[in-house]
Design a protein around this motif. Sequence first.
Motif, PDB file in Angstrom:
ATOM      1  N   THR A 434      -3.632  -3.136   5.536  1.00 25.94           N
ATOM      2  CA  THR A 434      -3.152  -4.656   6.031  1.00 25.94           C
ATOM      3  C   THR A 434      -3.135  -5.734   6.375  1.00 25.94           C
ATOM      4  OG1 THR A 434      -1.289  -4.691   5.743  1.00 25.94           O
ATOM      5  CG2 THR A 434      -1.634  -3.686   7.171  1.00 25.94           C
ATOM      6  N   LYS A 437       0.616  -7.816   2.928  1.00 29.66           N
ATOM      7  CA  LYS A 437       0.775  -9.373   2.172  1.00 29.66           C
ATOM      8  C   LYS A 437       0.244  -7.969   0.968  1.00 29.66           C
ATOM      9  CE  LYS A 437      -0.029 -13.621   3.413  1.00 29.66           C
ATOM     10  NZ  LYS A 437      -0.339 -15.168   2.889  1.00 29.66           N
ATOM     11  N   VAL A 438      -0.908  -7.043   1.073  1.00 25.54           N
ATOM     12  CA  VAL A 438      -1.129  -5.978   0.728  1.00 25.54           C
ATOM     13  C   VAL A 438      -1.612  -4.636   1.467  1.00 25.54           C
ATOM     14  CG1 VAL A 438      -1.846  -7.243  -1.360  1.00 25.54           C
ATOM     15  CG2 VAL A 438      -3.709  -6.598   1.181  1.00 25.54           C
ATOM     16  N   LYS A 439      -1.098  -3.483   1.267  1.00 23.41           N
ATOM     17  CA  LYS A 439      -2.034  -2.245   2.191  1.00 23.41           C
ATOM     18  C   LYS A 439      -2.624  -1.266   1.779  1.00 23.41           C
ATOM     19  CE  LYS A 439       1.113  -1.061   4.842  1.00 23.41           C
ATOM     20  NZ  LYS A 439       2.418  -0.038   5.412  1.00 23.41           N
ATOM     21  N   TYR A 440      -3.407  -0.745   1.681  1.00 30.26           N
ATOM     22  CA  TYR A 440      -4.563   0.680   0.974  1.00 30.26           C
ATOM     23  C   TYR A 440      -4.264   1.398   2.286  1.00 30.26           C
ATOM     24  CZ  TYR A 440      -8.834   2.734  -0.063  1.00 30.26           C
ATOM     25  OH  TYR A 440      -9.924   3.806  -0.736  1.00 30.26           O
ATOM     26  N   LEU A 451      -1.860   2.417  -2.917  1.00 33.08           N
ATOM     27  CA  LEU A 451      -2.198   0.683  -2.765  1.00 33.08           C
ATOM     28  C   LEU A 451      -1.438   0.052  -3.357  1.00 33.08           C
ATOM     29  CD1 LEU A 451      -3.985  -2.205  -2.854  1.00 33.08           C
ATOM     30  CD2 LEU A 451      -4.277  -1.920  -4.912  1.00 33.08           C
ATOM     31  N   ASP A 453       1.358  -2.981  -3.005  1.00 29.23           N
ATOM     32  CA  ASP A 453       1.471  -5.142  -3.325  1.00 29.23           C
ATOM     33  C   ASP A 453       2.882  -5.531  -2.358  1.00 29.23           C
ATOM     34  OD1 ASP A 453       1.551  -7.245  -4.457  1.00 29.23           O
ATOM     35  OD2 ASP A 453       1.438  -7.626  -6.054  1.00 29.23           O
ATOM     36  N   GLU A 460       7.518  -0.613  -0.729  1.00 32.23           N
ATOM     37  CA  GLU A 460       6.439  -0.160  -0.859  1.00 32.23           C
ATOM     38  C   GLU A 460       7.420   1.116  -2.061  1.00 32.23           C
ATOM     39  OE1 GLU A 460       4.047   0.460   2.601  1.00 32.23           O
ATOM     40  OE2 GLU A 460       5.745   0.915   2.895  1.00 32.23           O
ATOM     41  N   TYR A 470      -5.143  -4.170 -10.731  1.00 35.61           N
ATOM     42  CA  TYR A 470      -4.975  -4.193  -9.557  1.00 35.61           C
ATOM     43  C   TYR A 470      -6.437  -3.736  -9.094  1.00 35.61           C
ATOM     44  CZ  TYR A 470       0.057  -5.474  -8.594  1.00 35.61           C
ATOM     45  OH  TYR A 470       0.792  -5.931  -8.037  1.00 35.61           O
ATOM     46  N   LEU A 473      -8.772  -5.123  -6.680  1.00 39.51           N
ATOM     47  CA  LEU A 473      -8.405  -5.661  -5.090  1.00 39.51           C
ATOM     48  C   LEU A 473      -8.507  -4.328  -4.408  1.00 39.51           C
ATOM     49  CD1 LEU A 473      -6.310  -6.615  -3.448  1.00 39.51           C
ATOM     50  CD2 LEU A 473      -4.897  -6.206  -3.981  1.00 39.51           C
TER      51      LEU A 473
END
Length: 521
Positions: A434, A437-440, A451, A453, A460, A470, A473
């Motif tokens: 992360t 701002k985004v998290k995978y 994922l 945003d 979340e 997405y 990304l």
Amino acid sequence: MEKYILGSSLLLAASGVVEAQNQVENTVKGEVRVDKPHIVLIMSDQHRGDAMNCMGNSAVVTPNMDALAQDGTLFTNGYSSTPSSTPARAGLLTGLSPWHHGMLGYGRVGSSYRYEMPAMLRELGYFTFGIGKMHWFPQKTLHGFHGTLVDESGRVESDDFISDYRLWFHMQAPGKNPDATGIGWNDHGAGVYRLSEELHPTAWTGQMACEMIRNYDKGSGEPLFLKVSFARPHSPYDPPQRLLELYEGRNVSEPVVGEWCKDKEYAVLQDVATAPKDAAFGNFGKEYAKKSRRYYYANVTFVDEEIGKVIKALKEEGMYDNALICYISDHGDMLGDHHHWRKTYPYEGSVHVPYIVKWPAKCGFAKGGKVEAPVELRGLLPTFLDMAGGKVPEDMDGCSLAGLMRDGDGAWRKYIDLEHATCYSPDNYWCALTDGKVKYVWRFHTGEEELFDLSKDPYELKNVVNEKRYRSLLLTLRKAMVEHLSERGEEFVKEDKLQVLRHTVLYSPFFPDENPVDTGI
């Protein structure tokens, strides 16, 4: 030794202060730079990052944390890479990533590391002292501290151990039960503290810290490194009645529930009376969760009050201006978000932590600023070394926050890595990246991906992993995860593809002890 008055010679002997004072008196004064800042590391246990007023949560009463942020820097994307107590504390201690300090989940902290915060600062001429919850093993291990006074939340991991807090408690209240409130240390039920609040471990930790500050010989020429580690707001959620009353009528939010978990088995409303008191998952109703939050927030306010006393003592002793003061936590608390409780999860309630740094006045950094670059607990040791005039080892994973303040985020890391070995359920074995701002999220046992945003969906609520817009990304973050895990070998990455693991890897080959222990959580 008269200046170390803690109420009893028994407590002095138990704490190791006598030996510590002798060592300080033998320090070669010529090797100490008197211009080095004092370093005060204040941490709490299980304080989630959004449970502060300065982070935008108006329901929480935190005037002293807010004031510290206003006089320093608030890092809005502070994370704990391995969100349970012991691996998080290993990262804080060593300045290393989970793979490199060796703990990928909950277990026992190693007995000795090549980099240890108290030892490295001691070598730079600091008098080093720790107060509160260390959560190390053995429980009185020093890792370079001249001495410690510990509160271990009632944990006893060897037959002859009794914490310094409990020794003090039994001197102050002979025959009384320090656990009289009757809530376990992982329960998420709530209750008012049943004894005089002066006996509460939060009050004890603050009192001991203030005594150390007032008793410290400011004329010695030796800078002070003081770690003040509160065992709350971690459960039990047991604030004094007067602090709970602050939250009557306050708009405490109910937990958020993502679309991705509404069909889970644990989403069905459950009977609180029959469910385990420390259940890791469960829908116990909105009112139950809001009550837990109210008591938890009151525990946060209790910690905030004690932080205020510590800051006041530093100012009265003329130490505040020349002090680097940090406030962080080892991990967060889900508090019922997505019907999850406690920690070890990749979600914001678990991994996002408070992260405040008040700089020494001579640094000249702007006050009251907010920094969005992703930072982690491993960054504090290199920051301390940097500010103390020491050398940051090239293979230390953490980077100095002072460098970020000086140079901006142009050269800063793109993502911070997060992970936790299997805990509570088989699929709760994951690694994540992360930038705030985004998290995978990659699930090791199942190969599932998530994922989020965070810029548009900070709670979340929606997993966008399958949305076409997405896709680019997702591919970028998946590639970044491949690069992150590649050093672990083909078990984790093979032919540039993430691999599903059949078993759990709790300790990496870098863990310093030969026979690591899985203690559960």
